[in-house]
Motif scaffolding. Structure first.
Motif, PDB file in Angstrom:
ATOM      1  N   GLY A 172     -29.640  24.869 -59.450  1.00 42.37           N
ATOM      2  CA  GLY A 172     -29.407  23.575 -58.795  1.00 42.37           C
ATOM      3  C   GLY A 172     -28.389  23.680 -57.670  1.00 42.37           C
ATOM      4  N   SER A 173     -27.534  22.659 -57.557  1.00 44.86           N
ATOM      5  CA  SER A 173     -26.544  22.580 -56.491  1.00 44.86           C
ATOM      6  C   SER A 173     -25.298  23.377 -56.875  1.00 44.86           C
ATOM      7  CB  SER A 173     -26.159  21.118 -56.230  1.00 44.86           C
ATOM      8  OG  SER A 173     -25.143  21.026 -55.253  1.00 44.86           O
ATOM      9  N   VAL A 174     -24.882  24.301 -55.999  1.00 48.84           N
ATOM     10  CA  VAL A 174     -23.691  25.117 -56.247  1.00 48.84           C
ATOM     11  C   VAL A 174     -22.752  24.997 -55.056  1.00 48.84           C
ATOM     12  CG1 VAL A 174     -25.029  26.728 -57.669  1.00 48.84           C
ATOM     13  CG2 VAL A 174     -24.651  27.231 -55.251  1.00 48.84           C
ATOM     14  N   TRP A 175     -21.456  25.201 -55.320  1.00 50.27           N
ATOM     15  CA  TRP A 175     -20.426  25.139 -54.278  1.00 50.27           C
ATOM     16  C   TRP A 175     -19.715  26.488 -54.264  1.00 50.27           C
ATOM     17  CZ3 TRP A 175     -15.129  22.260 -54.678  1.00 50.27           C
ATOM     18  CH2 TRP A 175     -14.507  22.258 -53.413  1.00 50.27           C
ATOM     19  N   ALA A 176     -19.760  27.183 -53.123  1.00 49.19           N
ATOM     20  CA  ALA A 176     -19.191  28.518 -52.998  1.00 49.19           C
ATOM     21  C   ALA A 176     -17.750  28.424 -52.518  1.00 49.19           C
ATOM     22  CB  ALA A 176     -20.016  29.357 -52.029  1.00 49.19           C
ATOM     23  N   LEU A 177     -16.842  29.130 -53.219  1.00 45.89           N
ATOM     24  CA  LEU A 177     -15.414  29.088 -52.916  1.00 45.89           C
ATOM     25  C   LEU A 177     -14.817  30.493 -52.971  1.00 45.89           C
ATOM     26  CD1 LEU A 177     -14.390  26.015 -55.128  1.00 45.89           C
ATOM     27  CD2 LEU A 177     -14.534  26.058 -52.626  1.00 45.89           C
ATOM     28  N   PRO A 178     -13.711  30.719 -52.226  1.00 43.80           N
ATOM     29  CA  PRO A 178     -13.016  32.010 -52.352  1.00 43.80           C
ATOM     30  C   PRO A 178     -12.393  32.150 -53.731  1.00 43.80           C
ATOM     31  CG  PRO A 178     -12.377  30.850 -50.330  1.00 43.80           C
ATOM     32  CD  PRO A 178     -13.127  29.872 -51.173  1.00 43.80           C
ATOM     33  N   GLY A 179     -12.012  33.380 -54.082  1.00 47.23           N
ATOM     34  CA  GLY A 179     -11.386  33.631 -55.364  1.00 47.23           C
ATOM     35  C   GLY A 179      -9.982  33.050 -55.440  1.00 47.23           C
ATOM     36  N   LEU A 180      -9.507  32.813 -56.653  1.00 52.73           N
ATOM     37  CA  LEU A 180      -8.178  32.239 -56.839  1.00 52.73           C
ATOM     38  C   LEU A 180      -7.090  33.170 -56.315  1.00 52.73           C
ATOM     39  CD1 LEU A 180      -8.686  30.852 -60.466  1.00 52.73           C
ATOM     40  CD2 LEU A 180      -8.763  29.566 -58.307  1.00 52.73           C
ATOM     41  N   GLU A 181      -7.238  34.446 -56.520  1.00 53.21           N
ATOM     42  CA  GLU A 181      -6.240  35.400 -56.035  1.00 53.21           C
ATOM     43  C   GLU A 181      -6.186  35.406 -54.516  1.00 53.21           C
ATOM     44  OE1 GLU A 181      -6.908  39.455 -57.226  1.00 53.21           O
ATOM     45  OE2 GLU A 181      -4.763  39.732 -57.591  1.00 53.21           O
ATOM     46  N   LEU A 182      -7.334  35.303 -53.846  1.00 53.74           N
ATOM     47  CA  LEU A 182      -7.358  35.262 -52.384  1.00 53.74           C
ATOM     48  C   LEU A 182      -6.710  33.981 -51.871  1.00 53.74           C
ATOM     49  CD1 LEU A 182      -8.250  36.565 -49.737  1.00 53.74           C
ATOM     50  CD2 LEU A 182     -10.473  35.457 -50.019  1.00 53.74           C
ATOM     51  N   LEU A 183      -6.925  32.857 -52.568  1.00 54.66           N
ATOM     52  CA  LEU A 183      -6.292  31.592 -52.152  1.00 54.66           C
ATOM     53  C   LEU A 183      -4.781  31.669 -52.280  1.00 54.66           C
ATOM     54  CD1 LEU A 183      -8.750  28.974 -53.721  1.00 54.66           C
ATOM     55  CD2 LEU A 183      -8.496  29.567 -51.303  1.00 54.66           C
ATOM     56  N   MET A 184      -4.290  32.429 -53.260  1.00 56.07           N
ATOM     57  CA  MET A 184      -2.839  32.590 -53.379  1.00 56.07           C
ATOM     58  C   MET A 184      -2.290  33.529 -52.301  1.00 56.07           C
ATOM     59  SD  MET A 184      -2.118  32.680 -57.502  1.00 56.07           S
ATOM     60  CE  MET A 184      -3.216  34.070 -57.790  1.00 56.07           C
ATOM     61  N   GLU A 185      -3.043  34.530 -51.939  1.00 59.63           N
ATOM     62  CA  GLU A 185      -2.578  35.453 -50.909  1.00 59.63           C
ATOM     63  C   GLU A 185      -2.684  34.851 -49.507  1.00 59.63           C
ATOM     64  OE1 GLU A 185      -4.954  38.890 -51.429  1.00 59.63           O
ATOM     65  OE2 GLU A 185      -3.956  39.553 -53.272  1.00 59.63           O
ATOM     66  N   GLU A 186      -3.652  33.976 -49.293  1.00 56.89           N
ATOM     67  CA  GLU A 186      -3.852  33.342 -47.983  1.00 56.89           C
ATOM     68  C   GLU A 186      -3.883  31.827 -48.181  1.00 56.89           C
ATOM     69  OE1 GLU A 186      -7.341  34.956 -46.156  1.00 56.89           O
ATOM     70  OE2 GLU A 186      -6.744  37.054 -46.495  1.00 56.89           O
ATOM     71  N   PRO A 187      -2.718  31.182 -48.265  1.00 58.77           N
ATOM     72  CA  PRO A 187      -2.659  29.733 -48.559  1.00 58.77           C
ATOM     73  C   PRO A 187      -3.357  28.866 -47.519  1.00 58.77           C
ATOM     74  CG  PRO A 187      -0.507  30.774 -48.850  1.00 58.77           C
ATOM     75  CD  PRO A 187      -1.372  31.783 -48.177  1.00 58.77           C
ATOM     76  N   GLN A 188      -3.534  29.374 -46.283  1.00 59.48           N
ATOM     77  CA  GLN A 188      -4.190  28.565 -45.256  1.00 59.48           C
ATOM     78  C   GLN A 188      -5.633  28.247 -45.615  1.00 59.48           C
ATOM     79  OE1 GLN A 188      -3.140  31.656 -44.900  1.00 59.48           O
ATOM     80  NE2 GLN A 188      -4.725  32.943 -43.968  1.00 59.48           N
ATOM     81  N   ARG A 189      -6.225  29.006 -46.509  1.00 63.13           N
ATOM     82  CA  ARG A 189      -7.598  28.734 -46.938  1.00 63.13           C
ATOM     83  C   ARG A 189      -7.690  27.469 -47.790  1.00 63.13           C
ATOM     84  NH1 ARG A 189     -11.333  32.855 -46.300  1.00 63.13           N
ATOM     85  NH2 ARG A 189     -10.489  34.856 -45.589  1.00 63.13           N
ATOM     86  N   LYS A 190      -6.598  27.043 -48.373  1.00 62.31           N
ATOM     87  CA  LYS A 190      -6.632  25.855 -49.227  1.00 62.31           C
ATOM     88  C   LYS A 190      -7.026  24.622 -48.429  1.00 62.31           C
ATOM     89  CE  LYS A 190      -3.066  27.589 -52.382  1.00 62.31           C
ATOM     90  NZ  LYS A 190      -1.723  27.357 -52.964  1.00 62.31           N
ATOM     91  N   ALA A 191      -6.672  24.577 -47.143  1.00 55.48           N
ATOM     92  CA  ALA A 191      -7.053  23.438 -46.304  1.00 55.48           C
ATOM     93  C   ALA A 191      -8.568  23.364 -46.152  1.00 55.48           C
ATOM     94  CB  ALA A 191      -6.379  23.548 -44.939  1.00 55.48           C
ATOM     95  N   ASP A 192      -9.223  24.519 -46.002  1.00 57.25           N
ATOM     96  CA  ASP A 192     -10.686  24.533 -45.903  1.00 57.25           C
ATOM     97  C   ASP A 192     -11.327  24.092 -47.216  1.00 57.25           C
ATOM     98  OD1 ASP A 192     -10.466  25.533 -43.299  1.00 57.25           O
ATOM     99  OD2 ASP A 192     -10.439  27.610 -44.006  1.00 57.25           O
ATOM    100  N   VAL A 193     -10.709  24.484 -48.341  1.00 56.55           N
ATOM    101  CA  VAL A 193     -11.223  24.051 -49.641  1.00 56.55           C
ATOM    102  C   VAL A 193     -11.113  22.541 -49.783  1.00 56.55           C
ATOM    103  CG1 VAL A 193     -10.889  24.211 -52.131  1.00 56.55           C
ATOM    104  CG2 VAL A 193     -10.711  26.270 -50.718  1.00 56.55           C
TER     105      VAL A 193
END
Length: 250
Positions: free
Chosen positions: A213-234
């Motif tokens: 069905g419908s899925v939402w693709a996201l970066p890994g949690l460890e990558l979000l901690m290493e690159e906090p600027q990605r949280k805005a895109d999330v």
């Protein structure tokens, strides 16, 4: 006595005069072969001469050509079959995924350490913050055991990327049959690749996968901690999809 011609040494009395043609010398006789042609001239036979023995100091030196430094390329026939290239052996992928349920959503999350989440793990605390921002329960329920790949350390079973994809999709599909969900979160590249059949270019996007069905693709949690600027895109992507599960909860 088979005497053809006889000539006296002295003149005989009362003898008839001799014929002068009988006194001429006869020409040498040349034999003829049976066919009427002249016989071939005799062939001179040359006796081989005995060679003098060669002294050791007078032996002829035979030079053997030395191989050149440049390697010679072996000639290949035009009709010779081309060598068959062996297929490269692809090592099995390695990852660990955990399936969680938060309200009407399922979350397939990459385990950064390969082990279950602990209450004080930084990655788990970040996941709880994301669920609160999405308006979902921040204490997700664990669904089944973690999916660790490869399955077997030894053996001849196929554990390549295709086998890993089939296994992950089959595992999630079976859980969806038990209890459907509105949206499946795929958090981390292994979850996106082996469940969503996509790559990092699909991050922050919503995908439609057969059987899931419908899925939402996201970066890994460890990558979000290493690159906090990605949280805005999330957060921006979450605002577009939030109405999907909020409407169901209401």
């Amino acid at each position: 006595m088979q005497v053809v011609n006889w000539l006296p040494r002295t003149e005989l009395p009362f003898a008839a005069p001799s014929r002068p043609e009988l006194l001429q010398a006869l020409e040498p006789f040349e034999p003829f072969d049976a066919s009427g042609e002249e016989a071939a001239a005799p062939v001179a036979v040359v006796k081989p001469t005995t060679e003098a023995p060669v002294r050791p100091s007078e032996r002829v030196k035979i030079e053997v050509p030395r191989p050149s430094a440049a390697p010679k390329v072996a000639a290949v026939a035009d009709d010779a079959p081309a060598p068959v290239a062996k297929a490269a052996v692809v090592p099995p992928p390695r990852f660990a995924l955990q399936l969680l349920r938060a309200g009407c959503c399922l979350l397939l999350v990459e385990l950064p350490t390969g082990e279950r989440f602990q209450a004080r793990d930084p990655a788990y605390l970040l996941l709880k913050d994301m669920l609160r921002a999405a308006g979902l329960p921040d204490s997700p329920q664990i669904v089944g055991e973690p999916v660790r790949w490869p399955l077997l350390v030894r053996g001849n079973m196929d554990q390549g990327p295709d086998a890993a994809r089939d296994f992950v999709q089959g595992f999630v599909s079976a859980r969806l049959e038990d209890e459907p969900c509105v949206c499946l979160w795929l958090i981390g590249l292994p979850a996106v690749r082996f469940a969503g059949e996509a790559n990092a270019e699909a991050w922050y996007r919503e995908l439609q996968i057969d059987g899931l069905g419908s899925v939402w693709a996201l970066p890994g949690l460890e990558l979000l901690m290493e690159e906090p600027q990605r949280k805005a895109d999330v957060w921006q992507a979450m605002r577009r999809l939030m109405a999907r599960w909020k409407t169901t909860d209401e």
